[in-house]
Write a protein that holds these residues in place. Structure first.
Motif, PDB file in Angstrom:
ATOM      1  N   ALA A   1       0.807  -1.218   0.000  1.00 41.02           N
ATOM      2  CA  ALA A   1       0.000   0.000   0.000  1.00 41.02           C
ATOM      3  C   ALA A   1       0.843   1.272   0.000  1.00 41.02           C
ATOM      4  CB  ALA A   1      -0.921   0.003   1.221  1.00 41.02           C
ATOM      5  N   GLY A   2       2.156   1.126   0.160  1.00 42.85           N
ATOM      6  CA  GLY A   2       3.025   2.298   0.222  1.00 42.85           C
ATOM      7  C   GLY A   2       2.827   3.105   1.492  1.00 42.85           C
ATOM      8  N   ARG A   3       2.543   2.416   2.580  1.00 35.23           N
ATOM      9  CA  ARG A   3       2.305   3.073   3.868  1.00 35.23           C
ATOM     10  C   ARG A   3       3.321   2.618   4.911  1.00 35.23           C
ATOM     11  NH1 ARG A   3      -3.015   5.113   4.893  1.00 35.23           N
ATOM     12  NH2 ARG A   3      -4.372   4.996   3.066  1.00 35.23           N
ATOM     13  N   GLU A   4       3.466   3.430   5.952  1.00 39.05           N
ATOM     14  CA  GLU A   4       4.309   3.059   7.079  1.00 39.05           C
ATOM     15  C   GLU A   4       3.502   2.185   8.038  1.00 39.05           C
ATOM     16  OE1 GLU A   4       7.531   3.777   7.594  1.00 39.05           O
ATOM     17  OE2 GLU A   4       7.616   4.770   5.639  1.00 39.05           O
ATOM     18  N   ALA A   5       4.190   1.257   8.689  1.00 40.03           N
ATOM     19  CA  ALA A   5       3.528   0.419   9.692  1.00 40.03           C
ATOM     20  C   ALA A   5       4.514   0.102  10.806  1.00 40.03           C
ATOM     21  CB  ALA A   5       3.002  -0.869   9.076  1.00 40.03           C
ATOM     22  N   GLY A   6       4.131   0.475  11.999  1.00 37.03           N
ATOM     23  CA  GLY A   6       4.903   0.104  13.176  1.00 37.03           C
ATOM     24  C   GLY A   6       4.127  -0.946  13.942  1.00 37.03           C
ATOM     25  N   VAL A   7       4.628  -2.169  13.945  1.00 36.89           N
ATOM     26  CA  VAL A   7       3.876  -3.295  14.508  1.00 36.89           C
ATOM     27  C   VAL A   7       4.430  -3.658  15.885  1.00 36.89           C
ATOM     28  CG1 VAL A   7       3.139  -5.678  14.167  1.00 36.89           C
ATOM     29  CG2 VAL A   7       3.448  -4.169  12.184  1.00 36.89           C
ATOM     30  N   ARG A   8       3.522  -3.756  16.851  1.00 41.78           N
ATOM     31  CA  ARG A   8       3.879  -4.217  18.194  1.00 41.78           C
ATOM     32  C   ARG A   8       3.086  -5.483  18.478  1.00 41.78           C
ATOM     33  NH1 ARG A   8       1.669  -2.355  23.236  1.00 41.78           N
ATOM     34  NH2 ARG A   8       0.703  -0.641  22.086  1.00 41.78           N
ATOM     35  N   THR A   9       3.768  -6.546  18.878  1.00 42.43           N
ATOM     36  CA  THR A   9       3.088  -7.819  19.113  1.00 42.43           C
ATOM     37  C   THR A   9       2.961  -8.099  20.608  1.00 42.43           C
ATOM     38  OG1 THR A   9       5.168  -9.075  18.965  1.00 42.43           O
ATOM     39  CG2 THR A   9       3.917  -8.776  16.930  1.00 42.43           C
TER      40      THR A   9
END
Length: 221
Positions: free
Chosen positions: A131-139
């Motif tokens: 999608a050309g987006r930023e994603a900061g993932v926290r699990t």
């Protein structure tokens, strides 16, 4: 006909009910193989790739036009196997991951099973790149939740997931990594949106099953 690959029988009535509500008339064939998750947890998802391929090929031979894999741990394996066969295969959490990325960059992933965390994080990052987006993932691994699920304590399982969701701060969206967690969203009354996979996954898979063009070129084993 849409085939659904499950690693727990608890998913069968859930997806039957969703089909009745969202896609009445869609024929479903449930393929329940708990041993796939057991082996994937013990030896890694790729260890079950040959068996998943055989299950998908058999489903195609019985008329499946697409497959929805409801197990997040082996979802990527199912998609790869389907592509090799020319059979549309979708992991149930992919549409949810895309929706999470569209909601905001701060994404909290809750899982009851540790083997689900890495595949879900990788999937969200894949959808963010697409999608050309930023994603900061926290699990977040919900302590004790899977043991309750395996013992049949559904209420305790869902309560544990909902309690973990209430502890999430500084997130734009909460993702429930496993399909079995979906009812916990109804127990959460916080301001952060909570996404689950069954409904979104079934709708997307039903569209694939209805597409004649996506089914061309099937190769059986």
């Amino acid at each position: 006909m849409l085939a659904l690959l499950h690693t727990s029988p608890v998913h069968v009535p859930v997806f039957d009910a969703l089909r009745d509500a969202e896609s009445p008339g869609l024929a479903l064939r449930h393929l329940v193989h708990p041993q796939l998750l057991d082996r994937a947890r013990a030896r890694g998802p790729e260890a079950v790739s040959a068996e998943v391929s055989a299950v998908l090929a058999d489903a195609a031979g019985h008329g499946a036009r697409a497959v929805l894999c409801t197990c997040s741990t082996i979802g990527a394996v199912a998609e790869t196997a389907g592509a090799a066969l020319g059979l549309p295969a979708l992991r149930v959490d992919r549409p949810m991951a895309a929706a999470a990325v569209a909601t905001g960059p701060r994404i909290a992933v809750l899982a009851a099973l540790e083997s689900t965390l890495a595949p879900t994080e990788a999937l969200i990052n894949e959808e963010a790149l697409r999608a050309g987006r930023e994603a900061g993932v926290r699990t977040v691994l919900v302590p004790g939740a899977w043991e309750r699920f395996e013992s049949g304590d559904t209420d305790g399982y869902l309560s544990a997931v909902a309690a973990a969701a209430r502890e999430v701060r500084d997130a734009d969206v909460i993702v429930l990594a496993q399909a079995s967690m979906a009812p916990a969203a109804e127990r959460f009354d916080g301001a952060i949106p909570v996404l689950s996979s069954p409904r979104l996954g079934l709708l997307a898979a039903a569209q694939r099953a209805a597409s004649d063009s996506s089914f061309s070129g099937l190769r059986t084993m």
